[in-house]
Design a protein around this motif. Structure first.
Motif, short mmCIF file in Angstrom:
data_model
loop_
_atom_site.label_atom_id
_atom_site.label_comp_id
_atom_site.label_asym_id
_atom_site.label_seq_id
_atom_site.Cartn_x
_atom_site.Cartn_y
_atom_site.Cartn_z
N ILE A 98 0.86 -1.18 0.00
CA ILE A 98 0.00 0.00 0.00
C ILE A 98 0.89 1.23 0.00
O ILE A 98 1.65 1.46 0.94
N VAL A 99 0.81 2.00 -1.07
CA VAL A 99 1.58 3.23 -1.20
C VAL A 99 0.60 4.38 -1.03
O VAL A 99 -0.11 4.76 -1.96
N ASP A 100 0.54 4.92 0.17
CA ASP A 100 -0.46 5.91 0.57
C ASP A 100 0.18 7.29 0.50
O ASP A 100 0.64 7.83 1.50
N ALA A 101 0.25 7.86 -0.69
CA ALA A 101 1.06 9.05 -0.92
C ALA A 101 0.26 10.34 -0.88
O ALA A 101 -0.83 10.42 -1.44
N SER A 138 6.34 11.42 -6.84
CA SER A 138 7.02 11.78 -8.08
C SER A 138 6.81 10.72 -9.15
O SER A 138 6.54 9.55 -8.86
N ASP A 139 6.93 11.15 -10.40
CA ASP A 139 6.80 10.25 -11.53
C ASP A 139 7.85 9.14 -11.45
O ASP A 139 7.58 7.97 -11.75
N SER A 140 9.04 9.50 -11.01
CA SER A 140 10.13 8.52 -10.90
C SER A 140 9.82 7.46 -9.87
O SER A 140 10.08 6.26 -10.08
N ASN A 141 9.24 7.85 -8.73
CA ASN A 141 8.91 6.88 -7.69
C ASN A 141 7.79 5.94 -8.13
O ASN A 141 7.82 4.75 -7.82
N ILE A 142 6.79 6.46 -8.84
CA ILE A 142 5.74 5.59 -9.36
C ILE A 142 6.34 4.56 -10.31
O ILE A 142 6.00 3.36 -10.26
N GLU A 194 -2.28 -1.11 -3.66
CA GLU A 194 -3.09 0.10 -3.50
C GLU A 194 -2.19 1.31 -3.68
O GLU A 194 -1.16 1.43 -3.01
N LEU A 195 -2.57 2.21 -4.57
CA LEU A 195 -1.75 3.38 -4.88
C LEU A 195 -2.57 4.65 -4.73
O LEU A 195 -3.54 4.86 -5.44
N LEU A 231 -1.65 -10.64 -9.01
CA LEU A 231 -2.47 -9.56 -8.46
C LEU A 231 -3.95 -9.89 -8.57
O LEU A 231 -4.45 -10.26 -9.64
N VAL A 232 -4.68 -9.74 -7.45
CA VAL A 232 -6.13 -9.95 -7.46
C VAL A 232 -6.88 -8.71 -6.96
O VAL A 232 -8.09 -8.62 -7.13
N TYR A 233 -6.16 -7.77 -6.35
CA TYR A 233 -6.78 -6.54 -5.84
C TYR A 233 -5.94 -5.36 -6.31
O TYR A 233 -4.74 -5.29 -6.05
N LEU A 234 -6.58 -4.43 -7.01
CA LEU A 234 -5.90 -3.23 -7.47
C LEU A 234 -6.75 -2.01 -7.13
O LEU A 234 -7.94 -1.96 -7.45
N ALA A 235 -6.12 -1.02 -6.48
CA ALA A 235 -6.81 0.22 -6.15
C ALA A 235 -5.95 1.40 -6.59
O ALA A 235 -4.76 1.44 -6.30
#
Length: 415
Positions: free
Chosen positions: A269-272, A276-280, A295-296, A323-327
């Motif tokens: 879970i990346v709760d930002a 930055s574009d680079s980190n994504i 989760e992004l 992957l079965v869950y994408l947010a």
């Protein structure tokens, strides 16, 4: 395992004792006996039958799956418990019934706030006080306890008013990395913002997320990682030794550097509050073969666009093949993201798709894709969809959630 109900299996009771040839022994019960006991009105008899069914391989698992729909909570809950132990077929049945029963989240652990280690199994040790120094000292005391090696889950949360909040993330990470031998059973970790009141939900994060690359390396058995805060300034996946380029001496060509691989991580879970574009790009290029839940969050209060090309490794199934869950949340070009996802290979395995708090102009991409009906749940809350579009989405075969379309929702970054 013996799947023939007419022959005794390894776990069947037989007449005649060990001296008789089992081919001629009389099976007492067998799979038919289990079926008969499952018709009993006594829950204890039925639970015992379910336990025995697990010993009969696929045919027994099929009987347990039927009990998922039993009106008795006791039978239903026990069926879930047994299917979690029933291998691939049991897991697939739970994914089809309700993916939340299988996916690894902090709901698997009970929050524990007291000092000291009580029973580390099934508890998440919460290090969240209004003073970061106190939280850090609490962590250090835990690490000195001989039972620290049994701790499974930790939450390191930082209060936004704390003067140390900008550097607290990095400090927590370094402390936990150095304690990798003490925390040998750690499976779940959260580091980031903390708040106690809903009226602070729009407040910008003051927590700067630091490099997590060494953390992932130090904990190869970690199954859940949840990070929260600002991810704009620092490279959050910077390797210790930065390799600029590798060349093949034989033909003088460049060799592609493989992305970081973590074998056990199931939930990321990346709760930002800004990323930055680079980190994504680096996150989406991680090699996570066991990841099931991703989760992004792109922002906290303002919508932010995402470059679809950055999502390509995820959408192709190359980075996260299971992957079965994408947010995806707080995205300014959510319609474009929705279109890319429904046309991607990951729809073959995806069970839950959440595209929330964005600006889906209409449901065209979702309504016109047959792949959407293979989902268990589609969540499009907070996208200001017109009521006519919501009515059309409700005709889909999957479960559709479309809450809070015309008002800002409560953000999970503050949960």
């Amino acid at each position: 395992m013996n799947h023939n109900s007419n022959q005794p299996g390894e776990f069947d009771a037989v007449l005649g004792g060990e001296q008789q040839n089992q081919n001629y022994a009389v099976v007492l019960g067998g799979i038919q006996g289990i079926k008969n006991r499952l018709n009993s009105e006594d829950d204890e008899v039925r639970i015992a039958a379910l336990e025995d069914a697990l010993k009969y391989g696929d045919v027994g698992v099929d009987l347990i799956i039927k009990e998922l729909y039993n009106s008795s909570d006791k039978i239903h809950d026990h069926a879930i418990y047994l299917l979690r132990k029933a291998g691939i077929k049991g897991k697939q049945a739970l994914l089809d019934y309700d993916p939340r029963l299988v996916l690894t989240t902090f709901k698997d652990w009970e929050d524990y706030y007291d000092d000291g280690i009580n029973d580390p199994i099934g508890q998440a040790y919460c290090l969240c006080t209004e003073n970061y120094v106190n939280s850090k000292n609490k962590l250090l005391r835990l690490l000195k306890d001989p039972k620290a090696k049994y701790i499974e889950a930790i939450k390191c949360e930082v209060y936004y008013k704390d003067p140390n909040c900008k550097t607290a993330f990095k400090d927590f990470v370094l402390t936990i990395i150095n304690a990798s031998k003490s925390l040998s059973s750690l499976r779940a970790l959260l580091i980031g913002d903390y708040t106690t009141t809903y009226n602070e939900k729009y407040r910008k994060s003051r927590v700067n997320v630091s490099n997590i690359h060494p953390l992932l390396k130090a904990y190869p058995n970690l199954e859940l990682l949840h990070i929260r805060g600002r991810m704009l300034e620092e490279d959050i996946l910077k390797p210790e030794l930065k390799i600029i380029q590798v060349r093949n001496n034989q033909n003088n060509s460049n060799i592609t550097i493989k992305p970081f691989r973590h074998e056990r991580l199931k939930t990321l879970i990346v709760d930002a509050d800004g990323i930055s574009d680079s980190n994504i790009t680096k996150i989406c290029n991680l090699n996570l073969p066991s990841l099931e839940y991703f989760e992004l969050w792109l922002s906290r209060s303002d919508l932010s666009n995402i470059n679809i090309d950055n999502l390509a490794p995820v959408l192709s199934g190359e980075s996260f093949p299971n992957l079965v869950y994408l947010a995806v949340r707080k995205c300014g070009n959510m319609s474009e993201v929705a279109q890319a996802i429904v046309n991607s290979p990951i729809m073959e395995n995806l069970k839950v798709l959440e595209l929330t708090d964005g600006n889906i102009s209409n449901g065209g991409a979702l309504l016109n894709s047959p792949a959407i009906n293979r989902l268990h749940t589609l969540d499009v809350s907070g996208n200001r969809l017109h009521k006519n579009t919501i009515e059309q989405l409700s005709s889909l075969k999957c479960r559709v959630i479309a809450d809070s379309q015309f008002s800002d929702r409560y953000y999970s970054v503050w949960e």
